[in-house]
Design a protein around this motif. Structure first.
Motif, mmCIF file in Angstrom:
data_model
loop_
_atom_site.group_PDB
_atom_site.id
_atom_site.type_symbol
_atom_site.label_atom_id
_atom_site.label_comp_id
_atom_site.label_asym_id
_atom_site.label_seq_id
_atom_site.Cartn_x
_atom_site.Cartn_y
_atom_site.Cartn_z
ATOM 1 N N TYR A 225 -20.868 -3.797 14.088
ATOM 2 C CA TYR A 225 -21.972 -4.581 14.642
ATOM 3 C C TYR A 225 -21.566 -6.046 14.794
ATOM 4 C CZ TYR A 225 -26.437 -7.029 15.006
ATOM 5 O OH TYR A 225 -27.457 -7.857 15.419
ATOM 6 N N GLN A 228 -19.362 -6.489 17.773
ATOM 7 C CA GLN A 228 -20.110 -6.422 19.022
ATOM 8 C C GLN A 228 -20.888 -7.709 19.279
ATOM 9 O OE1 GLN A 228 -19.977 -3.719 21.262
ATOM 10 N NE2 GLN A 228 -18.271 -3.262 19.884
ATOM 11 N N VAL A 229 -21.505 -8.250 18.243
ATOM 12 C CA VAL A 229 -22.257 -9.503 18.387
ATOM 13 C C VAL A 229 -21.320 -10.642 18.758
ATOM 14 C CG1 VAL A 229 -23.601 -11.240 17.138
ATOM 15 C CG2 VAL A 229 -24.110 -8.817 16.832
ATOM 16 N N ASP A 232 -20.441 -10.191 22.589
ATOM 17 C CA ASP A 232 -21.531 -10.363 23.557
ATOM 18 C C ASP A 232 -22.856 -10.537 22.829
ATOM 19 O OD1 ASP A 232 -23.095 -10.458 25.770
ATOM 20 O OD2 ASP A 232 -22.534 -8.496 26.565
ATOM 21 N N LYS A 235 -26.470 -9.420 24.409
ATOM 22 C CA LYS A 235 -26.722 -7.992 24.581
ATOM 23 C C LYS A 235 -26.688 -7.219 23.270
ATOM 24 C CE LYS A 235 -25.101 -7.482 29.368
ATOM 25 N NZ LYS A 235 -24.145 -6.776 30.262
ATOM 26 N N ARG A 236 -25.854 -7.648 22.344
ATOM 27 C CA ARG A 236 -25.606 -6.857 21.136
ATOM 28 C C ARG A 236 -26.427 -7.277 19.926
ATOM 29 N NH1 ARG A 236 -23.368 -2.260 22.983
ATOM 30 N NH2 ARG A 236 -21.640 -2.700 24.410
ATOM 31 N N SER A 237 -26.806 -8.547 19.841
ATOM 32 C CA SER A 237 -27.564 -9.014 18.670
ATOM 33 C C SER A 237 -29.033 -8.621 18.798
ATOM 34 C CB SER A 237 -27.451 -10.536 18.537
ATOM 35 O OG SER A 237 -28.275 -11.000 17.483
#
Length: 509
Positions: A225, A228-229, A232, A235-237
């Motif tokens: 996670y 991913q944050v 981007d 979109k990811r958070s």
């Protein structure tokens, strides 16, 4: 003229932690009017004796009982222990942090860490999660994690491009997954094992295996996670909409740190800060329960107390490491705060102001703990706790095969952990019933202990009734509980499947 003012629809806003808990108290009070009252006989130690359930006079909880529940949740009554020791600990830790923050030692120290780990920030995730998991597994670390969020975890994680969910997950998931696979946790493993007259060391190796599996899954999940944050954020958070506010709330002042460095007094304060938490861990880990021969701290405490003059100066009631509880660790943080005052040569007025401001920052968290305990107060005073145990335990888990029994036991403890968030209370209340049932199903008592504490740890990752652990952390991080549930959804499934598979396999070994 036409009114051009556009009416905007009000978005649903999740109620505060206090409202959620109070609604649960009301719901449980309503259940006391529906569920028949009952009780169990207990032995001298207060443990429930199986097959002694009997109906008793109903005691439905009314309006006054609902409103007094948080009060008794704080101070306790004849049926439920109060949460005042936990709440006071939280307040004193807040005061301690207020004094430490006054020295700017943490700000400058964290800035130095951020600089040192530049480009390698994600390494902090597995390292810290393992440390928190060890704390949860050995002494049930839970409320203690609250101290790490505002000065350490949240500022660091946000400053390097992650979000506050990552910071909360490191401590909350780490510690509660440790509780899920408790090895020698006296409040879970210890109480449950004692109720079944087995050693806390029984099943230790299998629980270590479960600990490795659960922590490994959790680290991979949080690490993924965070990655991913970092790539981007929009979109990811799950909480990107509050990123700007978080940057202001938890901003690190890194100016002049690299050029000027930390002062000698600041370094000493940081040393005291680290030693305080290290001593807390030493005090809480039950050393003689892990190994009966590990009596060094007990012997040292007796020797120190019997020293002429010195023993009297230190105090007549020296509690050895391994036997500490909230009174001792609260005292530790109070003494550490005073020590920081003298080391940093802080004025008395500045110390008092800093300590009180720090306490005020944690006041909401301390109250949440008491309100959460009010749920247990209503259940116990309404005489429905025993009935819930009887319906779900004695009549619901009999005549099953070993694998199915242990799986159903794990599932049974999930709602029970929600209704009775106290791990030691739940163990004391149910192990005397569930443990003997396991023998008839061919299940080792130590595995029943593992099923119980796994369910408790699993539930405490998301429940608002876990003594304020979840809601307290989210309140500090300014994270809505619905966002936390979204973040935890997949991890909860992974942990559920892995735990069920582990328990089932263990019945064949």
């Amino acid at each position: 003229m036409q009114n051009d003012t556009k009416k905007t629809k009000k978005k649903f806003q999740m109620p505060s932690a206090y409202t959620i808990l109070f609604l649960i108290i009301i719901f449980v009070a309503l259940l006391s009017w529906i569920i028949p009252a009952g009780s169990y006989s207990t032995d001298k130690a207060g443990n429930i004796i199986a097959h002694t359930y009997k109906s008793v006079a109903s005691n439905p909880q009314g309006i006054l009982d609902v409103f007094s529940a948080p009060i008794y949740g704080m101070i306790g009554n004849d049926k439920t222990d109060g949460a005042i020791s936990i709440s006071l600990f939280i307040l004193v830790i807040g005061g301690f942090l207020g004094v430490v923050n006054q020295t700017r030692a943490l700000d400058d120290g964290i800035a130095s860490i951020v600089t040192r780990f530049k480009g390698r920030e994600k390494l902090l995730i597995p390292i810290l999660m393992i440390l928190f998991a060890i704390g949860g597994s050995t002494y049930g670390m839970a409320e203690e994690t609250i101290a790490f969020y505002p000065p350490l975890l949240i500022p660091v994680m946000i400053s390097v491009g992650f979000d506050s969910l990552v910071a909360v997950a490191i401590a909350l998931v780490g510690s509660q997954v440790g509780c899920l696979a408790s090895t020698v946790n006296p409040f879970a493993t210890g109480v449950a094992s004692q109720s079944l007259n087995i050693s806390p060391g029984d099943g230790l190796l299998s629980r270590i295996v479960l600990l490795v599996i659960s922590v490994g899954i959790s680290i991979a999940y949080v690490y993924h996670y965070a990655s991913q944050v970092e790539k981007d954020p929009p979109k990811r958070s799950y909480i990107y909409n509050q990123r700007e506010d978080d940057l202001k709330r938890f901003a690190l002042d890194t100016k002049n740190v690299d050029q000027e460095g930390m002062t000698g007094r600041q370094k000493t304060v940081l040393t005291i800060f680290g030693l305080t938490f290290f001593i807390m861990i030493l005090g809480l880990v039950p050393w003689d329960s892990i190994n009966p021969k590990w009596t060094f701290f007990n012997n040292f405490a007796k020797w120190l107390q019997n020293l002429p003059v010195i023993g009297d100066i230190i105090g007549s009631n020296i509690v050895p490491f391994g036997s500490w509880y909230f009174t001792e660790i609260t005292t530790l943080f109070l003494m550490a705060a005073v020590l920081v005052m003298f080391i940093f040569k802080m004025k008395e007025a500045t110390f008092i102001e800093s300590f009180m401001n720090g306490m005020s920052d944690f006041l909401g968290v301390a109250i949440i703990v008491a309100v959460a305990r009010g749920i247990q107060v209503v259940m116990n005073d309404g005489n429905i706790t025993a009935t819930v145990l009887h319906w779900g335990g004695e009549t619901g888990l009999s005549n099953l095969g070993s694998a199915l029994f242990i799986i159903v036991t794990f599932i049974f403890y999930i709602p029970m952990s929600f209704l009775i968030p106290s791990t030691s209370g739940l163990a004391a209340a149910t192990m005397g019933i569930i443990g003997p049932m396991g023998k008839f199903a061919g299940v080792d008592p130590s595995l029943v202990v593992t099923a119980y504490q796994s369910a408790s740890g699993w539930v405490n990752l998301i429940t608002p009734t876990s003594g304020g652990v979840v809601l307290g952390a989210l309140a500090i991080a300014h994270v809505n509980i619905t966002d936390w549930w979204k973040f935890m959804f997949k991890l909860m499934i992974y942990l559920f499947i892995s735990t069920v598979a582990f328990l089932a396999i263990m019945t064949f070994i």
